[in-house]
Motif scaffolding. Structure first.
Motif, PDB file in Angstrom:
ATOM      1  N   GLN A  33       1.055  -1.521  -0.053  1.00  0.00           N
ATOM      2  CA  GLN A  33      -0.231   0.357   0.036  1.00  0.00           C
ATOM      3  C   GLN A  33       0.627   1.298  -0.154  1.00  0.00           C
ATOM      4  OE1 GLN A  33      -2.570  -0.640   3.049  1.00  0.00           O
ATOM      5  NE2 GLN A  33      -3.138  -2.061   3.242  1.00  0.00           N
ATOM      6  N   LEU A  46      -3.199   6.056  -0.961  1.00  0.00           N
ATOM      7  CA  LEU A  46      -3.866   6.423  -1.362  1.00  0.00           C
ATOM      8  C   LEU A  46      -4.442   5.300  -2.917  1.00  0.00           C
ATOM      9  CD1 LEU A  46      -0.329   8.084  -2.281  1.00  0.00           C
ATOM     10  CD2 LEU A  46      -2.960   9.295  -2.449  1.00  0.00           C
ATOM     11  N   ILE A  47      -3.286   3.754  -2.852  1.00  0.00           N
ATOM     12  CA  ILE A  47      -3.705   2.677  -3.255  1.00  0.00           C
ATOM     13  C   ILE A  47      -3.333   1.315  -2.706  1.00  0.00           C
ATOM     14  CG2 ILE A  47      -1.624   2.575  -4.570  1.00  0.00           C
ATOM     15  CD1 ILE A  47      -3.731   2.457  -7.556  1.00  0.00           C
ATOM     16  N   GLN A  48      -4.150   0.450  -2.783  1.00  0.00           N
ATOM     17  CA  GLN A  48      -3.362  -1.652  -2.800  1.00  0.00           C
ATOM     18  C   GLN A  48      -2.349  -1.817  -4.167  1.00  0.00           C
ATOM     19  OE1 GLN A  48      -4.725  -3.993   0.775  1.00  0.00           O
ATOM     20  NE2 GLN A  48      -5.981  -4.458  -1.566  1.00  0.00           N
ATOM     21  N   LEU A  49      -1.488  -2.660  -4.035  1.00  0.00           N
ATOM     22  CA  LEU A  49      -1.143  -3.681  -5.446  1.00  0.00           C
ATOM     23  C   LEU A  49      -1.122  -4.781  -4.427  1.00  0.00           C
ATOM     24  CD1 LEU A  49       1.865  -0.889  -6.684  1.00  0.00           C
ATOM     25  CD2 LEU A  49      -1.026  -0.976  -7.270  1.00  0.00           C
ATOM     26  N   LYS A  56      -1.102   0.497 -11.562  1.00  0.00           N
ATOM     27  CA  LYS A  56      -1.922   1.235 -11.653  1.00  0.00           C
ATOM     28  C   LYS A  56      -2.014   2.895 -11.564  1.00  0.00           C
ATOM     29  CE  LYS A  56      -4.761  -1.433  -8.434  1.00  0.00           C
ATOM     30  NZ  LYS A  56      -5.771  -1.581  -6.844  1.00  0.00           N
ATOM     31  N   GLN A  58      -2.596   6.271 -11.200  1.00  0.00           N
ATOM     32  CA  GLN A  58      -3.998   7.592 -10.471  1.00  0.00           C
ATOM     33  C   GLN A  58      -3.944   9.356 -10.956  1.00  0.00           C
ATOM     34  OE1 GLN A  58      -3.853   7.662  -5.776  1.00  0.00           O
ATOM     35  NE2 GLN A  58      -5.199   5.927  -6.534  1.00  0.00           N
TER      36      GLN A  58
END
Lengths: 114, 112
Positions: A33, A46-49, A56, A58
């Motif tokens: 994350q 922000l984001i999870q991979l 990804k 954004q």
């Protein structure tokens, strides 16, 4: 125990330049994350991979998860003054019994000069 | 509420005093986490709850630290006999299981 290293520790850029921060884990990760923390603020997700090799985007931010699921990167295109802050990666160890124990890197402090 | 709330926002304690820090997670979030953040460092994991069950407390630095979430919602982190090295920002976060975490504003603890 698991360690997560981030480089660089500091990055100073001119507005409009690109920025990249790199994250490396000592163990294979289940997911990674990314968080941003503004000065005086708290971390904001922000984001999870999750998948090997995942990419990804954004808006101006591009996140990558390595094929071996041990490293990750965040790239910001054409930085703006609003991008200022500390960017943290945080990894969840694969095969662990705790689904909640995130290990944070030490962060990359980004300053943007207008 | 709209986000995770923590109280108090600032706490000054004399060495040896006990303190209690409160966290109100986002409604419906089953997972709740406590972190300790020193100046210039990333958050360090302390403990994790799923509903009322404390599933991982491996990050608690000593037996002076205790956390509870008795009804699966509000959580309290208690530090007994505070020491100067306990001075830090204590962050609470909540999430749905296996999703990103939403952090509260933190409690800044200063031990004199």
């Amino acid at each position: 125990g698991q360690q997560v290293m981030q480089i660089p520790q500091y990055q100073h850029v001119q507005e409009g330049e690109d920025f990249t921060t790199y994250c490396n884990s000592s163990t294979t990760l289940s997911n990674i994350q990314w968080y941003k923390q503004r000065p005086g603020g708290h971390p904001v997700f922000l984001i999870q991979l999750v998948k090997s090799g995942e990419v990804k985007k954004q808006k101006r931010l591009t996140f990558q998860f390595g094929e071996a699921k041990k490293n990750s990167s965040l790239h910001i295109t054409a930085t703006q003054t609003t991008d200022v802050g500390t960017y943290f990666c945080a990894g969840l160890s694969a095969g662990g019994t705790s689904y909640g124990k995130l290990t944070f890197g030490q962060g990359t402090i980004l300053t943007v000069h207008p | 509420g709209a986000g995770v709330s923590q109280s108090p926002r600032y706490k000054v304690a004399k060495r040896g005093q006990d303190v209690a820090l409160r966290c109100d997670p986002i409604s419906g979030h089953v997972s709740l986490f406590w972190y300790q953040q020193a100046l210039g460092q990333g958050p360090e994991f302390l403990t994790y709850f799923q509903n009322e069950a404390q599933l991982d407390k491996s990050g608690l630095p000593s037996d002076r630290f205790f956390a509870e979430r008795p009804e699966g919602s509000v959580s309290t982190l208690k530090i007994q006999r505070t020491q100067q090295e306990d001075s830090a920002v204590y962050l609470c976060a909540s999430s749905l299981v296996r999703f990103g975490q939403f952090f509260g504003p933190g409690t800044r603890l200063t031990v004199l």
